[in-house]
Structures are given as C-alpha cells and as structure tokens.
Scaffold this motif. Structure first.
Motif, mmCIF file in Angstrom:
data_model
loop_
_atom_site.group_PDB
_atom_site.id
_atom_site.type_symbol
_atom_site.label_atom_id
_atom_site.label_comp_id
_atom_site.label_asym_id
_atom_site.label_seq_id
_atom_site.Cartn_x
_atom_site.Cartn_y
_atom_site.Cartn_z
ATOM 1 N N LEU A 88 9.202 -11.353 7.792
ATOM 2 C CA LEU A 88 9.272 -12.783 8.060
ATOM 3 C C LEU A 88 8.797 -13.073 9.472
ATOM 4 C CD1 LEU A 88 12.662 -13.842 6.420
ATOM 5 C CD2 LEU A 88 10.356 -14.495 5.682
ATOM 6 N N ARG A 89 7.902 -14.046 9.625
ATOM 7 C CA ARG A 89 7.385 -14.471 10.922
ATOM 8 C C ARG A 89 7.433 -15.993 10.973
ATOM 9 N NH1 ARG A 89 7.474 -9.686 10.720
ATOM 10 N NH2 ARG A 89 5.828 -8.143 11.168
ATOM 11 N N ASP A 90 8.299 -16.529 11.813
ATOM 12 C CA ASP A 90 8.385 -17.981 11.995
ATOM 13 C C ASP A 90 8.579 -18.717 10.662
ATOM 14 O OD1 ASP A 90 7.943 -17.680 14.783
ATOM 15 O OD2 ASP A 90 5.774 -17.617 14.444
ATOM 16 N N GLY A 91 9.442 -18.158 9.816
ATOM 17 C CA GLY A 91 9.745 -18.800 8.558
ATOM 18 C C GLY A 91 8.713 -18.593 7.476
ATOM 19 N N ARG A 92 7.734 -17.694 7.718
ATOM 20 C CA ARG A 92 6.705 -17.408 6.722
ATOM 21 C C ARG A 92 6.716 -15.927 6.363
ATOM 22 N NH1 ARG A 92 1.124 -20.595 8.380
ATOM 23 N NH2 ARG A 92 2.010 -22.700 8.554
ATOM 24 N N PHE A 93 6.381 -15.655 5.101
ATOM 25 C CA PHE A 93 6.205 -14.270 4.682
ATOM 26 C C PHE A 93 4.865 -13.780 5.207
ATOM 27 C CE2 PHE A 93 4.747 -11.132 1.450
ATOM 28 C CZ PHE A 93 5.757 -10.186 1.635
ATOM 29 N N ASP A 94 4.873 -12.667 5.956
ATOM 30 C CA ASP A 94 3.667 -12.120 6.570
ATOM 31 C C ASP A 94 2.963 -11.207 5.565
ATOM 32 O OD1 ASP A 94 1.705 -10.891 8.123
ATOM 33 O OD2 ASP A 94 2.977 -10.764 9.902
ATOM 34 N N THR A 95 2.054 -11.789 4.807
ATOM 35 C CA THR A 95 1.390 -11.059 3.733
ATOM 36 C C THR A 95 0.621 -9.848 4.252
ATOM 37 O OG1 THR A 95 1.161 -13.145 2.533
ATOM 38 C CG2 THR A 95 -0.175 -11.292 1.767
ATOM 39 N N ALA A 96 -0.124 -10.029 5.334
ATOM 40 C CA ALA A 96 -0.931 -8.925 5.855
ATOM 41 C C ALA A 96 -0.054 -7.770 6.320
ATOM 42 C CB ALA A 96 -1.823 -9.409 6.989
ATOM 43 N N ALA A 97 1.063 -8.078 6.973
ATOM 44 C CA ALA A 97 1.969 -7.017 7.429
ATOM 45 C C ALA A 97 2.584 -6.274 6.250
ATOM 46 C CB ALA A 97 3.067 -7.601 8.317
ATOM 47 N N ALA A 98 2.820 -6.977 5.146
ATOM 48 C CA ALA A 98 3.376 -6.335 3.949
ATOM 49 C C ALA A 98 2.335 -5.480 3.232
ATOM 50 C CB ALA A 98 3.940 -7.399 3.006
ATOM 51 N N ASN A 99 1.044 -5.719 3.519
ATOM 52 C CA ASN A 99 -0.043 -4.841 3.060
ATOM 53 C C ASN A 99 -0.096 -4.725 1.534
ATOM 54 O OD1 ASN A 99 -1.069 -1.454 4.071
ATOM 55 N ND2 ASN A 99 -2.267 -3.157 3.346
ATOM 56 N N PRO A 100 -0.289 -5.863 0.830
ATOM 57 C CA PRO A 100 -0.307 -5.797 -0.631
ATOM 58 C C PRO A 100 -1.528 -5.064 -1.180
ATOM 59 C CG PRO A 100 -0.961 -7.976 0.105
ATOM 60 C CD PRO A 100 -0.487 -7.238 1.323
ATOM 61 N N VAL A 101 -1.344 -4.523 -2.368
ATOM 62 C CA VAL A 101 -2.423 -3.879 -3.108
ATOM 63 C C VAL A 101 -2.773 -4.771 -4.284
ATOM 64 C CG1 VAL A 101 -2.994 -1.918 -4.588
ATOM 65 C CG2 VAL A 101 -1.839 -1.536 -2.420
ATOM 66 N N LYS A 127 0.838 -1.203 0.000
ATOM 67 C CA LYS A 127 0.000 0.000 0.000
ATOM 68 C C LYS A 127 0.876 1.257 0.000
ATOM 69 C CE LYS A 127 -3.731 2.530 0.370
ATOM 70 N NZ LYS A 127 -4.444 2.622 1.660
ATOM 71 N N ARG A 128 1.998 1.209 0.690
ATOM 72 C CA ARG A 128 2.893 2.363 0.764
ATOM 73 C C ARG A 128 3.447 2.731 -0.615
ATOM 74 N NH1 ARG A 128 8.256 2.863 1.148
ATOM 75 N NH2 ARG A 128 8.565 0.613 1.377
ATOM 76 N N LEU A 129 3.554 1.740 -1.499
ATOM 77 C CA LEU A 129 4.114 1.969 -2.832
ATOM 78 C C LEU A 129 3.039 2.118 -3.911
ATOM 79 C CD1 LEU A 129 7.023 -0.644 -2.651
ATOM 80 C CD2 LEU A 129 7.279 1.852 -2.691
ATOM 81 N N ALA A 130 1.761 2.119 -3.513
ATOM 82 C CA ALA A 130 0.667 2.097 -4.493
ATOM 83 C C ALA A 130 0.682 3.317 -5.413
ATOM 84 C CB ALA A 130 -0.673 1.983 -3.783
ATOM 85 N N ASP A 131 0.874 4.499 -4.858
ATOM 86 C CA ASP A 131 0.871 5.700 -5.703
ATOM 87 C C ASP A 131 2.028 5.678 -6.693
ATOM 88 O OD1 ASP A 131 -1.436 6.729 -4.572
ATOM 89 O OD2 ASP A 131 -0.367 7.954 -3.098
#
Length: 204
Positions: A164-177, A82-86
C-alpha cells in the motif's frame, strides 16, 4: 494474411492467446460442500464491473473449480506475483481427483474473512467472492460449447500492507505475472501514467 478455419488456412499454433495478451491470471480457490479444496489458475479472467465489484473467469470444460463453486457459491482469487509464478504453474498440473494442489505446489493457505475458501499464503492481494452465476457458453449458431463462465461479486479484498502506498495498491511493487500466448508469460515491474483527456479543456 488471414487465418481462416473454413478455408482450411491456419497457422502452426493458435494465435488467439498471443494476440489477446497479456491477460491477468485468476488464481482461483474453490471449496466443495464436503470440504475438498481446489486451486487452479485461469488466464481467461478479468474484472467486469465496479458497482458492485464483479469478476469473471472461464473454464474450458467443467472442472473441479466450477463444480465446487456451484456447490458452495463462493471462491477466492489470489494475486499471482512473480515470486509465486512457479508455484502457480505447478497448480495447473493435471492431478488425480482428490489430490491437493496446495500440497503438490507446497503452498500454504490463509483463512479468508468473508468466505470459506482460503487464499494463497504470501499473495500480495486476494479477492473474496460470492457466486452470481455460472453460464455455459454458445457459439454463433446457438450450440452449447463446453466452456463455462463464472461470475462472482467481490465481498472482501485482502491486501498485504507492504504493497500500500498513499492509499493505493502498488501494482508494480507487487510484480504481477500475466499470461501471454503459448508457454509465455509477462511480468509488470514498471508503470507509467496517462491522464484521461478532457474535451472541455481542449475546446477552450
């Protein structure tokens, strides 16, 4: 109701992209044989296989990204937060040939490890890809249409350790658009888990 082109019944706006939604955005960086760099977002993008990792995107028209990838057989796909959306939206501008989308959108570049095209600076993750094929699409009558599918094999995955959380990519924290229809977008900032069903458990 039905929208039917053959019967000349249609909506004021094409509903396809609003129905096939939300769609992940392939933020593709490609580099020409001469070193020119193109950055452009594609909403017809997705993963298509895991063994090996394959991704694809489609371009309506043979744009610079497709031409450059054919020349050097490499590309990267940067994760759109989301931070990079614009900035991502800025890179969709119809710039004069040769003008840099990175400079126009005030984005930085970070070097890739396994391919020549860079990734977007500050992206939470990026895929480094080698070209498998470029396919020109056909309609149901077999006529070639000006749409090109690029399929690449992922040879490297960059992940910002902050996500990274416990060996997983945290999709929600990365906040994809994600891309929806018309001028609409969606963001992911919350997730829920549904475990796949087990037929054996139900049958006992």
């Amino acid at each position: 109701m039905y929208t039917d082109e053959s019967a000349n019944i249609s909506l004021a706006h094409d509903p396809l992209k609003a129905i096939v939604a939300p769609r992940p955005i392939g933020w593709i960086t490609a580099q020409s044989a001469g070193g020119a760099i193109n950055l452009s977002p594609y909403s017809f993008f997705n993963a298509v296989a895991t063994r090996p990792h394959l991704v694809s995107f489609c371009s309506e028209g043979k744009k610079d990204a497709v031409t450059f990838i054919e020349e050097t057989r490499e590309f990267t796909c940067s994760f759109v937060s989301k931070r990079l959306a614009d900035a991502m939206n800025e890179t969709s501008a119809d710039l004069p040939r040769g003008q840099s989308e990175y400079a126009y959108s005030k984005l930085g570049m970070e070097a890739s490890r396994y391919v020549r095209p860079p990734r977007v600076s500050g992206t939470p993750a990026a895929l480094e890809c080698k070209l498998i094929s470029v396919l020109q699409m056909r309609d149901i009558e077999g006529t070639l249409i000006p749409t090109f599918m690029v399929i690449g094999q992922v040879v490297g995955i960059y992940i910002d350790a902050a996500y990274l959380r416990d060996g997983r990519f945290d999709t929600a924290a990365a906040n994809p658009v994600a891309r929806c229809g018309y001028a609409d977008y969606a963001e992911v900032n919350e997730m829920f888990c549904i475990l796949p069903p087990s037929w054996r458990d139900r049958s006992t």
